[in-house]
Motif scaffolding. Structure first.
Motif, short mmCIF file in Angstrom:
data_model
loop_
_atom_site.label_atom_id
_atom_site.label_comp_id
_atom_site.label_asym_id
_atom_site.label_seq_id
_atom_site.Cartn_x
_atom_site.Cartn_y
_atom_site.Cartn_z
N ASP A 70 8.25 3.29 -19.32
CA ASP A 70 7.46 3.12 -20.71
C ASP A 70 6.87 1.73 -20.65
N ARG A 71 7.68 0.76 -20.20
CA ARG A 71 7.18 -0.54 -20.11
C ARG A 71 6.00 -0.89 -19.17
N VAL A 72 6.01 -0.06 -17.85
CA VAL A 72 5.05 -0.03 -17.04
C VAL A 72 3.77 0.33 -17.79
N ARG A 73 3.72 1.45 -18.43
CA ARG A 73 2.79 1.97 -18.95
C ARG A 73 1.90 1.21 -19.86
N GLU A 74 2.99 0.45 -20.74
CA GLU A 74 2.31 -0.70 -21.71
C GLU A 74 1.69 -1.65 -21.17
N SER A 75 2.15 -2.13 -19.97
CA SER A 75 1.62 -3.30 -19.17
C SER A 75 0.35 -2.90 -18.66
N LEU A 76 0.04 -1.57 -18.31
CA LEU A 76 -0.99 -1.13 -17.49
C LEU A 76 -2.18 -1.09 -18.81
N GLU A 77 -1.88 -0.65 -20.02
CA GLU A 77 -2.53 -0.61 -21.01
C GLU A 77 -3.20 -1.91 -21.26
N LEU A 78 -2.31 -3.04 -21.35
CA LEU A 78 -2.39 -4.26 -21.88
C LEU A 78 -3.69 -4.72 -20.96
N VAL A 79 -3.84 -4.61 -19.66
CA VAL A 79 -4.83 -4.88 -18.70
C VAL A 79 -5.95 -3.99 -18.56
N GLY A 80 -5.98 -3.03 -19.49
CA GLY A 80 -7.06 -2.12 -19.56
C GLY A 80 -7.32 -0.95 -18.67
N LEU A 81 -6.09 -0.71 -17.87
CA LEU A 81 -5.98 0.43 -17.02
C LEU A 81 -5.43 1.68 -18.13
N ARG A 82 -5.61 2.90 -17.32
CA ARG A 82 -5.07 4.11 -17.96
C ARG A 82 -3.59 4.28 -17.68
N ARG A 83 -2.80 4.79 -18.80
CA ARG A 83 -1.57 5.08 -18.26
C ARG A 83 -1.04 5.74 -17.23
N ASP A 84 -2.01 6.76 -16.86
CA ASP A 84 -1.89 7.58 -15.77
C ASP A 84 -2.08 6.98 -14.51
N SER A 85 -2.35 5.96 -14.55
CA SER A 85 -2.73 4.87 -13.01
C SER A 85 -1.36 4.59 -12.58
N PRO B 254 0.79 -1.52 0.02
CA PRO B 254 0.02 -0.01 -0.08
C PRO B 254 0.84 1.22 0.03
N ARG B 255 2.18 1.19 0.41
CA ARG B 255 3.10 2.24 0.44
C ARG B 255 3.49 2.76 -0.77
N MET B 256 3.41 1.57 -1.91
CA MET B 256 4.03 2.05 -3.20
C MET B 256 3.19 2.48 -4.17
N ARG B 257 3.48 3.31 -4.97
CA ARG B 257 2.61 3.85 -6.41
C ARG B 257 2.63 2.65 -7.09
N VAL B 258 1.65 2.36 -8.20
CA VAL B 258 1.53 1.61 -9.09
C VAL B 258 2.82 1.50 -9.97
N GLU B 259 3.14 2.62 -10.18
CA GLU B 259 4.52 2.53 -11.03
C GLU B 259 5.68 1.63 -10.41
N GLN B 260 5.94 1.93 -9.23
CA GLN B 260 6.94 0.94 -8.37
C GLN B 260 6.63 -0.32 -8.42
N ILE B 261 5.02 -0.62 -8.09
CA ILE B 261 4.85 -2.02 -8.06
C ILE B 261 4.86 -2.85 -9.11
N ALA C 13 -0.84 -6.84 -14.56
CA ALA C 13 0.31 -5.88 -15.29
C ALA C 13 1.58 -6.11 -14.70
N ARG C 14 1.62 -6.17 -13.51
CA ARG C 14 3.23 -6.61 -12.75
C ARG C 14 3.60 -7.87 -13.40
N ALA C 15 2.84 -8.96 -13.42
CA ALA C 15 3.18 -10.17 -13.90
C ALA C 15 3.58 -10.10 -15.33
N LEU C 16 3.14 -9.15 -16.07
CA LEU C 16 3.40 -9.07 -17.46
C LEU C 16 4.60 -8.29 -17.89
N VAL C 17 5.07 -7.48 -17.04
CA VAL C 17 6.07 -6.38 -17.36
C VAL C 17 7.42 -6.92 -17.82
N THR C 18 7.60 -8.14 -17.51
CA THR C 18 8.92 -8.75 -17.92
C THR C 18 8.73 -9.53 -19.24
#
Ligand code: SF4
Length: 319
Positions: A131-146, A106-113, A165-170
């Motif tokens: 960039d990769r975090v934002r691509e992963s967020l889009e893949l799972v249907g979340l906005r890039r600014d999340s 809960p203390r981390m932003r989505v970017e870090q997680i 999204a975290r599982a997809l990032v690699t």
């Protein structure tokens, strides 16, 4: 095959036995399991709690070392891996867990997680992670600014999307789904299962889905493996197992979990008692004290694992 377990065993010592002057005894959490999963495929592993599913998941994620047997990744035994191989494995094999409320810090932003699995890699810059975090967020249907928000600003279903999204990032080949929708509202479950299916088609992912929820497993799984007390009791193509279970345990699980059509001839089977203690499993067939089809030899002779029909395997004296 991407991932293959061959006669995999994990025994845990019962603590205190030696100190009390007793012979060392073992909890046989996983006791000779062989399964395979190939590209674009989903293997569902089902069973009651205590069947060994969670220990098997830990073996796949290298969180436990097997007592015996082997785990092969892209044809290579994981036990022979050097550090670079382990790093490659950890990038290629990711996991999504049951509870998106406790699995996200809960203390981390989505970017870090979401970006965390990328950090240890050499040559990965912060801009590349962003960039990769934002691509992963889009893949799972979340906005890039999340990416700039915290987990508490999302609903349960959205949090599970962040975990995916975290599982997809690699850019993994394989994701282990450990009860991925059990903690979610029923209304959200179908959305997450649909998302997982779409991602599999789009990215060619292989999944192992561990679940006690047979309806959810049916939705995603192409093949099914049923576990009981540390062992497999049945495997086969998912629809074939659901339509015509070969093992009485599978039959009982299905009758308890899935609604019966009014015209179905299948009887509802009540499973008596609890799954036995894996420290001292019943002799013969481990399921015999609870089996509604038990035969005379079941308490003394362990049934062999055999191909009962093409592509259908089971361990039961009825076959
Ligand atoms: Fe039941 Fe016997 Fe088959 Fe075990 S081997 S599932 S006890 S019929």
């Amino acid at each position: 095959m991407i991932l293959e377990a061959v006669d995999l065993k994990k025994y845990f010592p019962v603590t205190g036995a030696l100190a009390l002057g007793r012979a060392q005894t073992w909890i046989r959490a996983v006791d000779g399991v062989s399964v395979q999963v190939g590209e674009g495929e989903t293997l569902g592993i089902v069973g009651e709690s205590g069947s060994g599913k969670t220990t098997l998941a830990k073996l796949f994620l290298l969180l436990e070392r097997p007592t015996a047997g082997s785990l092969r990744f892209d044809g290579k035994d994981v036990a022979t891996f050097g550090r670079a191989d382990v790093r490659r494995y950890r990038r290629s094999v990711q996991a999504v867990f049951q509870d998106p409320f406790s699995s996200l810090d809960p203390r981390m932003r989505v970017e870090q997680i979401v970006g965390e699995p990328l950090i240890p890699e050499n040559g990965v810059t912060r801009a590349m992670v962003r960039d990769r975090v934002r691509e992963s967020l889009e893949l799972v249907g979340l906005r890039r600014d999340s990416a700039s928000l915290y987990p508490h600003e999302f609903s349960g279903g959205q949090r599970q999307r962040i975990a995916i999204a975290r599982a997809l990032v690699t850019t993994p080949k394989f994701i282990l789904l450990d009860e991925p929708v059990s903690a979610l509202d029923v209304s959200i479950r179908a959305q997450i299962l649909n998302l997982l299916k779409r991602l599999q088609d789009q990215l060619g992912l292989a999944y192992i889905m561990i679940s006690h929820d047979l309806a959810a497993a049916r939705y995603l799984a192409t093949r099914l493996a049923v576990m009981y007390c540390g062992k497999l009791v049945e495997t086969g193509a998912c629809e074939a197992v659901y339509t015509e279970p070969l093992h009485p345990y599978t039959e009982a699980l299905l009758s308890a979990a899935l609604p019966l059509h009014p015209s179905a001839r299948r009887q509802r089977i009540i499973l008596k008692g609890e799954i036995p203690n894996p420290t001292n499993p019943p002799s013969g067939c481990r399921f015999h004290p609870r089996c509604h089809r038990v035969l005379a030899e079941c308490s003394s002779v362990e049934p062999a694992w055999r191909e009962v029909k093409p592509g259908r395997f089971a361990a039961c004296h009825l076959h």
